[in-house]
Design a protein around this motif. Structure first.
Motif, PDB file in Angstrom:
ATOM      1  N   ARG A   1       0.836  -1.203   0.000  1.00  0.00           N
ATOM      2  CA  ARG A   1       0.000   0.000   0.000  1.00  0.00           C
ATOM      3  C   ARG A   1       0.876   1.260   0.000  1.00  0.00           C
ATOM      4  O   ARG A   1       0.632   2.198  -0.766  1.00  0.00           O
ATOM      5  CB  ARG A   1      -0.932  -0.001   1.221  1.00  0.00           C
ATOM      6  CG  ARG A   1      -1.970   1.107   1.190  1.00  0.00           C
ATOM      7  CD  ARG A   1      -3.053   0.885   2.207  1.00  0.00           C
ATOM      8  NE  ARG A   1      -2.675   1.321   3.532  1.00  0.00           N
ATOM      9  CZ  ARG A   1      -3.039   2.493   4.058  1.00  0.00           C
ATOM     10  NH1 ARG A   1      -3.800   3.317   3.378  1.00  0.00           N
ATOM     11  NH2 ARG A   1      -2.658   2.819   5.262  1.00  0.00           N
TER      12      ARG A   1
ATOM     13  N   ARG B   1       2.386   1.798  -3.344  1.00  0.00           N
ATOM     14  CA  ARG B   1       1.413   2.353  -4.288  1.00  0.00           C
ATOM     15  C   ARG B   1       1.200   3.838  -4.032  1.00  0.00           C
ATOM     16  O   ARG B   1       1.085   4.640  -4.968  1.00  0.00           O
ATOM     17  CB  ARG B   1       0.075   1.613  -4.160  1.00  0.00           C
ATOM     18  CG  ARG B   1       0.111   0.193  -4.720  1.00  0.00           C
ATOM     19  CD  ARG B   1      -1.137  -0.575  -4.332  1.00  0.00           C
ATOM     20  NE  ARG B   1      -1.103  -1.947  -4.833  1.00  0.00           N
ATOM     21  CZ  ARG B   1      -1.842  -2.937  -4.340  1.00  0.00           C
ATOM     22  NH1 ARG B   1      -2.655  -2.712  -3.311  1.00  0.00           N
ATOM     23  NH2 ARG B   1      -1.772  -4.138  -4.837  1.00  0.00           N
ATOM     24  N   ILE B   2       1.169   4.218  -2.742  1.00  0.00           N
ATOM     25  CA  ILE B   2       1.002   5.645  -2.402  1.00  0.00           C
ATOM     26  C   ILE B   2       2.203   6.435  -2.907  1.00  0.00           C
ATOM     27  O   ILE B   2       2.057   7.478  -3.540  1.00  0.00           O
ATOM     28  CB  ILE B   2       0.830   5.828  -0.874  1.00  0.00           C
ATOM     29  CG1 ILE B   2      -0.477   5.191  -0.404  1.00  0.00           C
ATOM     30  CG2 ILE B   2       0.881   7.311  -0.490  1.00  0.00           C
ATOM     31  CD1 ILE B   2      -0.651   5.171   1.111  1.00  0.00           C
TER      32      ILE B   2
ATOM     33  N   ARG C   1      -1.004  -5.112 -12.794  1.00  0.00           N
ATOM     34  CA  ARG C   1      -0.602  -3.862 -12.141  1.00  0.00           C
ATOM     35  C   ARG C   1       0.914  -3.701 -12.166  1.00  0.00           C
ATOM     36  O   ARG C   1       1.437  -2.607 -12.343  1.00  0.00           O
ATOM     37  CB  ARG C   1      -1.114  -3.827 -10.697  1.00  0.00           C
ATOM     38  CG  ARG C   1      -2.628  -3.695 -10.590  1.00  0.00           C
ATOM     39  CD  ARG C   1      -3.047  -3.596  -9.132  1.00  0.00           C
ATOM     40  NE  ARG C   1      -2.380  -2.485  -8.465  1.00  0.00           N
ATOM     41  CZ  ARG C   1      -2.796  -1.235  -8.519  1.00  0.00           C
ATOM     42  NH1 ARG C   1      -3.895  -0.948  -9.160  1.00  0.00           N
ATOM     43  NH2 ARG C   1      -2.131  -0.282  -7.910  1.00  0.00           N
TER      44      ARG C   1
ATOM     45  N   GLU D   1      -8.685   9.161  -7.983  1.00  0.00           N
ATOM     46  CA  GLU D   1      -7.367   9.665  -7.595  1.00  0.00           C
ATOM     47  C   GLU D   1      -7.169   9.525  -6.080  1.00  0.00           C
ATOM     48  O   GLU D   1      -6.105   9.165  -5.610  1.00  0.00           O
ATOM     49  CB  GLU D   1      -7.278  11.132  -8.013  1.00  0.00           C
ATOM     50  CG  GLU D   1      -5.864  11.664  -8.082  1.00  0.00           C
ATOM     51  CD  GLU D   1      -5.851  13.155  -8.339  1.00  0.00           C
ATOM     52  OE1 GLU D   1      -6.510  13.586  -9.300  1.00  0.00           O
ATOM     53  OE2 GLU D   1      -5.207  13.889  -7.571  1.00  0.00           O
ATOM     54  N   GLU D   2      -8.246   9.810  -5.346  1.00  0.00           N
ATOM     55  CA  GLU D   2      -8.195   9.657  -3.888  1.00  0.00           C
ATOM     56  C   GLU D   2      -7.911   8.211  -3.505  1.00  0.00           C
ATOM     57  O   GLU D   2      -7.096   7.937  -2.623  1.00  0.00           O
ATOM     58  CB  GLU D   2      -9.550  10.053  -3.289  1.00  0.00           C
ATOM     59  CG  GLU D   2      -9.558  11.335  -2.503  1.00  0.00           C
ATOM     60  CD  GLU D   2     -10.941  11.558  -1.905  1.00  0.00           C
ATOM     61  OE1 GLU D   2     -11.239  10.936  -0.884  1.00  0.00           O
ATOM     62  OE2 GLU D   2     -11.718  12.337  -2.495  1.00  0.00           O
TER      63      GLU D   2
ATOM     64  N   ALA E   1      -6.416   6.000  -5.322  1.00  0.00           N
ATOM     65  CA  ALA E   1      -5.044   5.673  -5.707  1.00  0.00           C
ATOM     66  C   ALA E   1      -4.058   6.247  -4.704  1.00  0.00           C
ATOM     67  O   ALA E   1      -3.107   5.576  -4.292  1.00  0.00           O
ATOM     68  CB  ALA E   1      -4.752   6.194  -7.109  1.00  0.00           C
ATOM     69  N   LYS E   2      -4.288   7.491  -4.274  1.00  0.00           N
ATOM     70  CA  LYS E   2      -3.359   8.129  -3.329  1.00  0.00           C
ATOM     71  C   LYS E   2      -3.428   7.493  -1.952  1.00  0.00           C
ATOM     72  O   LYS E   2      -2.528   7.668  -1.143  1.00  0.00           O
ATOM     73  CB  LYS E   2      -3.628   9.626  -3.240  1.00  0.00           C
ATOM     74  CG  LYS E   2      -3.023  10.360  -4.411  1.00  0.00           C
ATOM     75  CD  LYS E   2      -2.745  11.818  -4.121  1.00  0.00           C
ATOM     76  CE  LYS E   2      -1.955  12.424  -5.270  1.00  0.00           C
ATOM     77  NZ  LYS E   2      -2.469  13.698  -5.712  1.00  0.00           N
ATOM     78  N   ALA E   3      -4.520   6.790  -1.676  1.00  0.00           N
ATOM     79  CA  ALA E   3      -4.610   6.071  -0.406  1.00  0.00           C
ATOM     80  C   ALA E   3      -4.039   4.662  -0.554  1.00  0.00           C
ATOM     81  O   ALA E   3      -4.022   3.887   0.399  1.00  0.00           O
ATOM     82  CB  ALA E   3      -6.059   6.011   0.058  1.00  0.00           C
ATOM     83  N   GLY E   4      -3.596   4.329  -1.771  1.00  0.00           N
ATOM     84  CA  GLY E   4      -2.999   3.019  -2.006  1.00  0.00           C
ATOM     85  C   GLY E   4      -3.985   1.865  -1.950  1.00  0.00           C
ATOM     86  O   GLY E   4      -3.582   0.726  -1.726  1.00  0.00           O
TER      87      GLY E   4
ATOM     88  N   LEU F   1      -6.617   1.438  -4.435  1.00  0.00           N
ATOM     89  CA  LEU F   1      -7.246   1.152  -5.742  1.00  0.00           C
ATOM     90  C   LEU F   1      -6.525   0.022  -6.470  1.00  0.00           C
ATOM     91  O   LEU F   1      -5.319   0.070  -6.663  1.00  0.00           O
ATOM     92  CB  LEU F   1      -7.220   2.412  -6.611  1.00  0.00           C
ATOM     93  CG  LEU F   1      -7.823   2.270  -8.013  1.00  0.00           C
ATOM     94  CD1 LEU F   1      -9.313   2.009  -7.947  1.00  0.00           C
ATOM     95  CD2 LEU F   1      -7.540   3.506  -8.842  1.00  0.00           C
ATOM     96  N   LEU F   2      -7.273  -1.006  -6.863  1.00  0.00           N
ATOM     97  CA  LEU F   2      -6.678  -2.087  -7.656  1.00  0.00           C
ATOM     98  C   LEU F   2      -7.067  -1.966  -9.125  1.00  0.00           C
ATOM     99  O   LEU F   2      -6.247  -2.162 -10.008  1.00  0.00           O
ATOM    100  CB  LEU F   2      -7.131  -3.449  -7.125  1.00  0.00           C
ATOM    101  CG  LEU F   2      -6.556  -3.887  -5.785  1.00  0.00           C
ATOM    102  CD1 LEU F   2      -7.100  -5.257  -5.413  1.00  0.00           C
ATOM    103  CD2 LEU F   2      -5.033  -3.930  -5.829  1.00  0.00           C
TER     104      LEU F   2
END
Lengths: 420, 144
Positions: free
Chosen positions: A221, A224-225, A278, B32-33, B35-38, B40-41
């Motif tokens: 995670r 990814r961030i 991914r 985007e939110e 994704a930025k929170a890590g 989103l798959l």
């Protein structure tokens, strides 16, 4: 909503909001320890109020406002006694509601990136960096971190306290995002912390557990961030890609009894295609930035070769050998050489590869590394030198620190003995 | 834990009417939110069912029956999905609640479903229990 249900819901909000909250507050108060205290205070207020009022529409903004009020309260009460809150009052007034509510998403990204750079600061011990990152970016409790690392909770709590103190004393508690030549070095420290976390979870170096899911998930995670908040850094995408590929194989690398299953023997139909996709996309993003690939992207490119191969035999081992060659240039290491030898063995046969492995036996860095005799045993076995192979596997088993790996090596040794 | 947020189809989405620019932007921002929170798959939108086919097996053991779209019951159809990876069911619910109203004309519907995963990937004891129960149940059925 029952009390425990609303508590779980509030914890979920905390998980989503805490890093952004702490990052934003740190920008205001210029002290990560104080920022975390204020965020925690806001959480306590939420835990009191939300079960009655329900979760507000914009919980992040609500928490930020509560934390800011708390900061101003403390400022008024402790104005003379504690000067550090003066800064809060001054800076709190400088920010508009929109900024506090995190409406400008670019800003959130910048805040998060600064926070990651800070929790992975080179002045901190490695253990301190990992614990502080999991706590502030991952939103994990000290108890969760302690369980993940199988150490007592006070140990983790102390690491975090010490790390925050070190940052404060060095006045590194909230600096600007590093730039220029410093950026490369600081980014490396961040990547290292995340990958360390992932590996700690992926292959526990000691103990009975072969994988520790929570650490892998958290590292993935964070990776990814990082790729989202530092999109122009090829290695951020490289690391994300590498972890996606490795995570795609998580399910298949242990058997039902917890025994390790080697790459060649894994059931590839169970590899997670979504994570592979991914990984490929992240690797493509790293490549598209048009700069030479760094160590993480190169390792990801190697992992991609495996991910795309229908079987071990049908793997493009020549390409993998070439990628290890490139990797050894940017990250010279006897372990990379050993991996290159394995790839060469697969591409061109065991005889030449065995020579390469034997040349590595004098490497001081590989003296206690169980994979060296393990790889040697494998080549000897393929060359029909079964007795020597058995001895090599036994030597490897004696060095292995993970019980499951040791068992696997002993089984291979026993198979050689019975085949003689 | 993985969850799928399924956006149900509407008459508009089935007619191929694109979302308004405001909604489109809100969705982009939301993704985007994520994704930025890590978390989103994957996120994808689906074409209307007019170019879909439906395969059914009306006779047990018999040949499949293939029907061409469009299908009439828009409410039962899917217009898109977003796959997320989170730590708890509550976190998934919180994210699902934050998704913008996907249609904005009173027809918006989102369904949140959990994805099956191997038990070793989750440390949530309640999940492990339910997985064990399910395995047991499947074994029992397999024997009878």
């Amino acid at each position: 909503m029952t009390e425990s249900a609303s508590r779980l819901a509030i914890e979920a909000v905390w998980r989503i909001e805490s890093a952004k909250l702490i990052a934003g507050l740190t920008r205001m108060v210029r002290d990560v320890g104080l920022a975390e205290d204020l965020a925690q205070d806001a959480l306590v207020i939420a835990l009191e109020k939300w079960p009655v009022t329900g979760i507000p529409d914009k919980p992040g903004a609500w928490l930020m406002t509560a934390a800011k009020r708390r900061a101003l309260d403390l400022l008024r009460r402790d104005k003379l006694r504690d000067r550090k809150y003066e800064e809060v009052g001054r800076s709190a007034e400088l920010y508009t509601e929109d900024e506090l509510n995190g409406e400008a998403s670019g800003e959130i990204g910048d805040d998060l990136l600064r926070l990651i750079f800070m929790t992975c600061h080179p002045i901190l011990s490695r253990e301190g960096r990992v614990a502080l990152t999991l706590r502030l970016l991952g939103g994990l409790t000290t108890d969760e971190i302690a369980r993940a690392f199988i150490v007592p909770e006070p140990t983790i709590a102390q690491r975090i306290v010490r790390a925050k103190r070190t940052l404060r004393e060095a006045r590194a508690a909230f600096e600007e995002t590093p730039a220029g030549p410093e950026l490369k070095e600081r980014l490396e420290a961040v990547l290292e912390v995340i990958y360390l976390m992932f590996n700690e979870g992926y292959a526990a170096t000691s103990g009975e557990n072969w994988t520790r899911p929570l650490l892998c998930q958290e590292a993935l995670r964070l990776g990814r961030i990082l790729a989202e908040v530092a999109p122009l850094e090829p290695e951020a995408h490289g690391l994300a890609a590498l972890m996606e590929f490795q995570a795609s194989r998580l399910k298949t690398r242990v058997g039902p009894a917890g025994e390790p299953i080697l790459l060649a023997d894994q059931n590839r139909s169970l590899w997670d295609r979504l994570l592979i996709r991914r990984g490929l996309a992240a690797l493509e993003r790293a490549r598209s930035l048009g700069r030479p690939l760094g160590p993480y992207a190169l390792q990801a490119a190697i992992a991609a070769c495996h991910a795309e191969a229908p079987s071990s035999e049908e793997t493009n081992w020549m390409r993998i050998a070439a990628l290890y060659e490139a990797l050894s240039r940017v990250m010279p290491s006897p372990i990379v050489e050993l991996n290159r030898a394995v790839a060469i063995g697969m591409a061109f046969g065991p005889a030449f590869a065995l020579e390469l492995v034997e040349q590595l036996e004098s490497e001081p860095a590989l003296q206690d590394y169980h994979l060296l005799p393990s790889v040697k045993g494998d080549f000897l076995y393929k060359l029909g030198r079964i007795e020597e192979a058995g001895a090599a596997f036994e030597a490897a088993a004696a060095m292995a620190r993970n019980e499951q790996e040791r068992d696997l090596l002993l089984r291979r040794a026993a198979a050689c003995r019975s085949a003689e | 834990m993985r969850f799928m947020m399924i956006v149900k189809a509407t008459a508009d989405s089935e007619n191929g009417k694109p979302p308004s620019p405001e909604l489109f932007e809100a969705m982009m921002k939301y993704n985007e939110e994520l994704a930025k929170a890590g978390v989103l798959l994957a996120a994808d939108g689906l074409h209307p069912s007019s170019n879909a086919i439906r395969i059914s097996y009306p006779e047990p053991g018999g040949k499949p029956k293939v029907i061409d779209g469009p299908f009439t019951e828009a409410k039962e159809l899917i217009a898109g999905y977003t796959l997320i990876e989170v730590k708890s069911r509550e976190e998934a619910i919180e994210w699902a609640m934050r998704m913008p109203d996907p249609h904005g004309n009173g027809e918006g519907r989102i369904e949140l479903r959990q994805v099956f995963e191997a038990p070793e990937l989750t440390e949530d004891p309640s999940m492990l229990v339910s997985h064990a129960k399910l395995t047991e149940e499947m074994k029992r059925r397999g024997r009878s």
